[in-house]
Write an enzyme that holds these catalytic residues in place. Structure first.
Site, PDB file in Angstrom:
ATOM      1  N   THR A  25      -5.739  62.557  -7.242  1.00  0.00           N
ATOM      2  CA  THR A  25      -5.716  63.935  -6.731  1.00  0.00           C
ATOM      3  C   THR A  25      -5.339  64.923  -7.833  1.00  0.00           C
ATOM      4  O   THR A  25      -5.127  66.103  -7.564  1.00  0.00           O
ATOM      5  CB  THR A  25      -4.689  64.069  -5.589  1.00  0.00           C
ATOM      6  N   ALA A 267       5.909  67.118 -10.625  1.00  0.00           N
ATOM      7  CA  ALA A 267       4.818  67.285  -9.667  1.00  0.00           C
ATOM      8  C   ALA A 267       3.622  67.843 -10.417  1.00  0.00           C
ATOM      9  O   ALA A 267       3.678  68.032 -11.636  1.00  0.00           O
ATOM     10  CB  ALA A 267       5.260  68.234  -8.556  1.00  0.00           C
ATOM     11  N   LYS A 268       2.585  68.098  -9.666  1.00  0.00           N
ATOM     12  CA  LYS A 268       1.360  68.575 -10.309  1.00  0.00           C
ATOM     13  C   LYS A 268       1.582  69.868 -11.099  1.00  0.00           C
ATOM     14  O   LYS A 268       0.878  70.158 -12.044  1.00  0.00           O
ATOM     15  CB  LYS A 268       0.258  68.777  -9.265  1.00  0.00           C
ATOM     16  N   ARG A 269       2.623  70.637 -10.689  1.00  0.00           N
ATOM     17  CA  ARG A 269       2.859  71.901 -11.407  1.00  0.00           C
ATOM     18  C   ARG A 269       3.267  71.669 -12.860  1.00  0.00           C
ATOM     19  O   ARG A 269       3.223  72.552 -13.685  1.00  0.00           O
ATOM     20  CB  ARG A 269       3.919  72.740 -10.696  1.00  0.00           C
TER      21      ARG A 269
END
Ligand code: GLU
Length: 302
Positions: A25, A267-269
Site C-alpha cells: 500500500t 508511518a507512511k508520512r
C-alpha cells in the site's frame, strides 16, 4: 520487568515456519525492515523456512508498482525467503488477492456457526455511539447496535439503508484472552473491553485483515508470527478466530516499534525513512541495521 525473549522454536514435530506479510500500500520503511529482519533472524536461528505473503487485499490502497518496489526493497535490505509470489512453493498462491475462496469458506463456516452477524453501521454511526476509542488500539469498541439480541432485537441488522452489510465476529464479552508472547511475556486482553466485535468481511466484499491473516497463517503452516507490537490487540482477536475455525494458533513474537525523533511510530508520512529514500541517500542495509543487533531492546538509528 523484562521478559527474556523466548528462543525461536517450533512446536514438537513441526518445523519452524515464519512469514513476512507486507501490504503493498506504499513504500516499505525502516519499521517494516526492522520487524522483517527479526522474523528472518528467528527463522534462521531455528533452521526454519520463511514465507513471503503479499497482503494485497485492499483494492483501494494496493498498487502493482508497490508490489514490485516491495520485493526489490526487501531483497536490497538483505531479506530472503524460500516461498513466495516470486518463487512459488507448496502453498501457492502467495498473494491474498488470489486466495479469496479460502476466506469465503472460512466466512461461511463462521456464519454457519452463528459466530458472525451482518452489520450495517457506518464508521460515523459507531463514532457517534461511543465516546472515544479505547486503549492503544485506534478502533473504537463496537457498541453492539447490530448484534443479535442487542436492545431486544433478534439479529436483523437495524439499518434502513440499502448499504450492504459487513460481517462482524461476536466476541465473548468479559473473557480473558491470554498468550505468552516471545518477547513481551504473558499478555492478557479482555474481550469486550480491550477490543469489541470486529469486522471479518467488509461491505464491499473484501475479506478483512483479521480473517485473511488467520486463514493464511493456518493454511501455510506458520509456527511463529513475528509482527509489530502495535498488533498485540489484533493477535487477541485472531486467537478467537483460530478457536472458532478450529485451527491451531502459532506462537507470537511482537517486535518493538521504530519511532521517529518525536517518539511517533513510523508511518507512511515518514517518506524520508522509506527504504527507497534511504537507499537513494546512499545508506547501506548494514549501516541501517547497525544498532539492531545488540542485545536487549535495540535503539533504532535514524
Ligand atoms: N499486512 C499486515 C501489515 O503490513 C501484516 C501484519 C501481520 O504481520 O499480521 O501490517
Amino acid at each position: 520487568m523484562n521478559h527474556r525473549p523466548n528462543p525461536p522454536e517450533a512446536p514438537p514435530g513441526r518445523p519452524y515456519r515464519g512469514r513476512l506479510a507486507p501490504s503493498p500500500t506504499g513504500y516499505l520503511h525502516l519499521g517494516h525492515a526492522r520487524t522483517f529482519w527479526t522474523a528472518r533472524e528467528r527463522a534462521r536461528a531455528a533452521g526454519g523456512v520463511l514465507v513471503l505473503r503479499s497482503e494485497d487485499l485492499d483494492p483501494d490502497r494496493c498498487r502493482p508498482e508497490f508490489v514490485v518496489a516491495m520485493l526489490e526493497d526487501l531483497r536490497w535490505f538483505g531479506l530472503d525467503w524460500q516461498e513466495g509470489p516470486d518463487c512459488g512453493g507448496p502453498h501457492a498462491p502467495y498473494e491474498q488477492s488470489r486466495r479469496i475462496r479460502w476466506y469465503r469458506e472460512a466466512l461461511s463456516r463462521l456464519q454457519a456457526g452463528g459466530q458472525v452477524y451482518p452489520c450495517t453501521c457506518s464508521r460515523k454511526d459507531i463514532r457517534a455511539a461511543v465516546a472515544a476509542p479505547q486503549g492503544a488500539d485506534d478502533e473504537p469498541i463496537y457498541p453492539g447496535t447490530c448484534r443479535p439480541g442487542f436492545g431486544g432485537r433478534t439479529g436483523e441488522s437495524r439499518g434502513t439503508s440499502a448499504r450492504p452489510p459487513c460481517w462482524r465476529f461476536r466476541v465473548p464479552d468479559g473473557e480473558v484472552i491470554e498468550f505468552v508472547d516471545g518477547r513481551l511475556g504473558l499478555q492478557r486482553l479482555v474481550a469486550g473491553r480491550d477490543f469489541g466485535d470486529f469486522v471479518v468481511w467488509r461491505p464491499d466484499g473484501v475479506p478483512a485483515y483479521q480473517l485473511a491473516c488467520v486463514v493464511d497463517d493456518a493454511a501455510m503452516g506458520i509456527t511463529e508470527v513475528v509482527r509489530g507490537a502495535d498488533l498485540v490487540v489484533s493477535t487477541a482477536r485472531q486467537l478467537l478466530l483460530y478457536r472458532a475455525l478450529e485451527r491451531r494458533p502459532p506462537a507470537f513474537y511482537h517486535c518493538a516499534l521504530v519511532t521517529d525523533a518525536a517518539g511517533r511510530r513510523l508511518a507512511k508520512r515518514h517518506d524520508a525513512l522509506s527504504l527507497r529514500a534511504l537507499r537513494a541517500q546512499g545508506r547501506t542495509p548494514e549501516e541501517l541495521r547497525a544498532g539492531w543487533e545488540s542485545a536487549g531492546e535495540p535503539i533504532p538509528q535514524l
